[in-house]
Design a protein around this motif. Structure first.
Motif, PDB file in Angstrom:
ATOM      1  N   ARG A 171      39.218  42.494  41.193  1.00  0.00           N
ATOM      2  CA  ARG A 171      38.720  42.042  42.495  1.00  0.00           C
ATOM      3  C   ARG A 171      37.391  41.311  42.360  1.00  0.00           C
ATOM      4  O   ARG A 171      37.143  40.332  43.059  1.00  0.00           O
ATOM      5  CB  ARG A 171      38.616  43.224  43.449  1.00  0.00           C
ATOM      6  CG  ARG A 171      39.997  43.810  43.718  1.00  0.00           C
ATOM      7  CD  ARG A 171      40.022  44.701  44.898  1.00  0.00           C
ATOM      8  NE  ARG A 171      39.770  43.966  46.127  1.00  0.00           N
ATOM      9  CZ  ARG A 171      39.686  44.539  47.309  1.00  0.00           C
ATOM     10  NH1 ARG A 171      39.828  45.843  47.427  1.00  0.00           N
ATOM     11  NH2 ARG A 171      39.450  43.828  48.385  1.00  0.00           N
ATOM     12  N   THR A 172      36.528  41.754  41.429  1.00  0.00           N
ATOM     13  CA  THR A 172      35.294  40.983  41.236  1.00  0.00           C
ATOM     14  C   THR A 172      35.623  39.602  40.674  1.00  0.00           C
ATOM     15  O   THR A 172      34.818  38.689  40.753  1.00  0.00           O
ATOM     16  CB  THR A 172      34.285  41.682  40.296  1.00  0.00           C
ATOM     17  OG1 THR A 172      34.841  41.735  38.985  1.00  0.00           O
ATOM     18  CG2 THR A 172      33.951  43.079  40.770  1.00  0.00           C
ATOM     19  N   LEU A 173      36.828  39.450  40.071  1.00  0.00           N
ATOM     20  CA  LEU A 173      37.226  38.143  39.542  1.00  0.00           C
ATOM     21  C   LEU A 173      38.002  37.332  40.576  1.00  0.00           C
ATOM     22  O   LEU A 173      38.624  36.330  40.239  1.00  0.00           O
ATOM     23  CB  LEU A 173      38.067  38.330  38.278  1.00  0.00           C
ATOM     24  CG  LEU A 173      37.289  38.861  37.075  1.00  0.00           C
ATOM     25  CD1 LEU A 173      38.220  39.327  35.985  1.00  0.00           C
ATOM     26  CD2 LEU A 173      36.338  37.800  36.528  1.00  0.00           C
ATOM     27  N   GLY A 174      37.999  37.798  41.828  1.00  0.00           N
ATOM     28  CA  GLY A 174      38.551  36.970  42.899  1.00  0.00           C
ATOM     29  C   GLY A 174      39.886  37.411  43.474  1.00  0.00           C
ATOM     30  O   GLY A 174      40.409  36.751  44.364  1.00  0.00           O
ATOM     31  N   CYS A 175      40.471  38.509  42.961  1.00  0.00           N
ATOM     32  CA  CYS A 175      41.768  38.939  43.482  1.00  0.00           C
ATOM     33  C   CYS A 175      41.589  39.740  44.769  1.00  0.00           C
ATOM     34  O   CYS A 175      40.685  40.563  44.873  1.00  0.00           O
ATOM     35  CB  CYS A 175      42.472  39.855  42.487  1.00  0.00           C
ATOM     36  SG  CYS A 175      43.026  39.040  41.010  1.00  0.00           S
ATOM     37  N   SER A 176      42.508  39.522  45.735  1.00  0.00           N
ATOM     38  CA  SER A 176      42.557  40.414  46.881  1.00  0.00           C
ATOM     39  C   SER A 176      43.225  41.704  46.418  1.00  0.00           C
ATOM     40  O   SER A 176      43.723  41.781  45.306  1.00  0.00           O
ATOM     41  CB  SER A 176      43.370  39.783  48.004  1.00  0.00           C
ATOM     42  OG  SER A 176      44.706  39.638  47.560  1.00  0.00           O
TER      43      SER A 176
END
Lengths: 269, 354
Positions: A171-176
């Motif tokens: 999630r910190t890498l952009g995933c919902s």
């Protein structure tokens, strides 16, 4: 008494005691198989195996078990994930309730389903949507009822073993949240998913109690492999029963070996 | 600019109480504190991994307190890296880029550039499980940096590595920070790591920010007794003369002590050394004995896990600190003559009066 068993002597006695238990159990199972082989002759075995009825039972068992396993896994993935990750009051109780189908006798589950289809709601489903009672969809429903709890149990332990921090990093890498689940958690659960799929499939192939209660035991109609054993014994056709038993044993052995091959270890239930 | 306002949170045994911090653009900000102080919880709050009910977190002009991690545009390297084991090195680094829907050539270019920056170009097609700790750390860093985050969060990035690798990576982190100019928050329990790397340090204890200061200021003017207890008050010596010995080494005279210190500059005004970096021995240590002296014990004080020993060395007074279990095996008492070594590489040198 345990005082005498101190030291190296005690260790030897203990090792022999545990190993003998293993030997006795192994001899018991080998004895069963050998006695079956002694009872039957190769040519009658082969002709029983390739009889139309048994081939039908094999086909029916494989198809219904595959459909049932796919449905169970599709249900079990979200349920197991929810129980593994969510924390809510009464979680322990829900968790235990989901284990019920594993411990309750399958006949009881089948009977309960049969009773349900005799209620006004059940009867209207049976009449207007899909016919379950004494029909092939009934076999699948009975199998799903019995094996979905097993699938949930297996997948829950898979999800439990996956550190939630993988998802956090995703999630910190952009995933919902859903993207993190599909891109990280599912790939991490791959071995567990395959193993649970095979194990629930094998369990569905062997399911008898619930199936026979809901779908009945009509030859060449709702006759799965276990039902075929039951029908063969009922008509004193032991040769045929033995042929089917060997088919079930082979399916079980192949399933367990492929799980070991895929996951690299014995699967923990 | 990162701003944390009145942040209070409780998570089991860890808690943070009324945290206020303001971190400037491009700053290398170190959060220093003992294990269990709440450092990780703090960085996880900034990363958006906990629901914050009290207080605010601002990244630049945006309040992000209630935003999900994926909406904060930050890079996060957890303590044990948490690399995806089902992906190889390239795919780990490219994970965030794929998520942001970069096209293939852009992904390839960016991965190669980062691999070059982190010195892992030769590892790109390796399995994650075959990497050493230091290599994993570099991959995790490259993965966090790939989607060009606005800030970088490092949770104890060096603590799981062996000393040599940690020392090397410390330099690398500094270089990467200089090259990218990225606002960085780095957590550690290691004082020297904080002093070496930080633009500013926040000392945090029991969920409380005790002091925020430049590293030197924190060393020489601890904000509270708890800070000085944690870092140990350093020995500070005024220097009377100095001359270079070449090769980045200087000889300085402080009172009656002649010290060899690592220093490239022209003059030395003060030197400082922490009590834990002075070795005490009952017998004469072997070797040439750089910075080795003889002194007399004047006082023995028991601190939490260590023993502080006051020593008279000529006309200087020094404090040494020995772990309790080592002290127990020695036979030290007031008035005894002992040998001591001031570890050369641990001596810090100050040129000016401030």
């Amino acid at each position: 008494m345990f005082k005498i068993l101190r030291g190296a002597g005690g260790e030897r006695v203990f090792r022999w005691a545990t190993i003998s238990a293993l030997v006795v159990l192994a001899l018991f199972f080998i004895g069963i198989v050998v006695s079956m082989m002694a009872y039957t002759r190769w040519d009658t075995f082969v002709s029983a195996l390739f009889s139309e009825e048994i081939l039908f039972a094999i086909r029916l068992s494989v198809t219904t078990a595959t459909v049932a396993a796919v449905i169970s896994i599709l249900i079990a993935v979200p349920v197991a994930y929810a129980i593994s990750r969510a924390s809510f009051p009464g979680k322990d109780i829900v968790d235990s309730l989901l284990d019920l189908p594993i411990v309750i006798s399958p006949v009881a589950l089948g009977a309960a389903l049969l009773v349900f289809f005799n209620t006004p709601l059940g009867a209207s489903i049976d009449d207007n949507v899909i016919k379950f009672v004494f029909s092939v969809p009934g076999i699948i429903l009975a199998q799903v009822t019995v094996i979905s709890a097993l699938a949930i149990r297996l997948l829950k332990s898979t999800f439990d073993s996956i550190d939630p921090r993988y998802e956090q990093v995703a999630r910190t890498l952009g995933c919902s949240k859903p993207e993190a689940f599909f891109r990280v958690t599912l790939p991490l659960a791959k071995n567990g998913l395959i193993a649970s799929g095979i194990l629930t499939w094998a369990r569905a192939v062997g399911e008898f109690g619930a199936t026979v209660t809901l779908a009945g035991a009509t030859a060449m109609k709702t006759e799965t492999l276990p039902t075929a054993i039951f029908l063969s014994l009922a008509s004193a056709d032991v040769e045929k029963a033995i042929a089917v038993i060997f088919v079930l044993v082979i399916i079980a052995v192949v399933a367990l070996l492929s799980i070991r091959k895929i996951t690299g270890r014995r699967y923990q239930i | 600019m990162i701003e944390i306002k009145n942040l209070t949170i409780e998570l089991g045994e860890f808690f943070l109480k009324d945290i206020n911090l303001s971190i400037g653009d491009g700053e290398y900000f170190v959060i220093l504190g003992p294990t269990g102080a709440g450092k990780t919880v703090l960085i996880e709050c900034i990363a958006g991994l906990h629901r914050v009910k009290q207080g605010e977190i601002w990244l630049g002009q945006n309040e992000v307190t209630h935003l999900a991690s994926e909406e904060r545009n930050l890079g996060y390297v957890p303590q044990d890296y948490v690399l995806f084991p089902f992906l190889n090195v390239v795919d780990n680094i490219a994970f965030g880029l794929r998520q942001a829907k970069y096209n293939r050539t852009e992904i390839q270019e960016r991965v190669n550039k980062l691999a070059g920056l982190m010195g892992i170009s030769q590892l790109l097609h390796r399995d994650i499980r075959s990497l050493s700790g230091g290599e994993k750390q570099r991959v995790a860093l490259a993965r966090a940096l790939a989607p060009s985050p606005g800030i970088l969060l490092l949770d104890e990035p060096l603590s799981a590595l062996d000393l040599q690798t940690a020392r090397y990576l410390r330099l690398e982190l500094g270089r990467v920070h200089r090259e990218l100019g990225l606002t960085t928050i780095h957590i550690t329990h290691d004082l020297m790591e904080a002093v070496d790397m930080a633009d500013r340090v926040a000392v945090i204890q029991n969920g409380h920010v005790e002091q925020v200061a430049e590293p030197e200021r924190m060393l020489f003017y601890p904000g509270s007794e708890r800070v000085s207890d944690f870092i140990g008050t350093p020995n500070i010596l005024d220097c009377d003369y100095c001359h270079s010995l070449g090769q980045g080494v200087m000889e300085v005279g402080c009172g009656s002590l002649k010290l060899i210190v690592p220093h490239e500059g022209i003059s030395v005004h003060k030197v400082a050394i922490l009590p834990r970096h002075i070795y005490v021995s009952e017998t004469r240590p072997p070797g040439r004995g750089v910075n080795g002296f003889q002194g007399t014990i004047t006082e023995i004080k028991y601190a939490r896990n260590a023993v502080r020993i006051a020593l008279e060395v000529g006309e200087n007074n020094l404090i040494a600190e020995i772990p309790y279990h080592i002290f127990e095996e020695m036979d030290l008492n007031v008035g005894k003559e002992v040998f001591l070594i001031l570890r050369m590489r641990r001596i810090r040198v100050y040129e000016s009066n401030n």
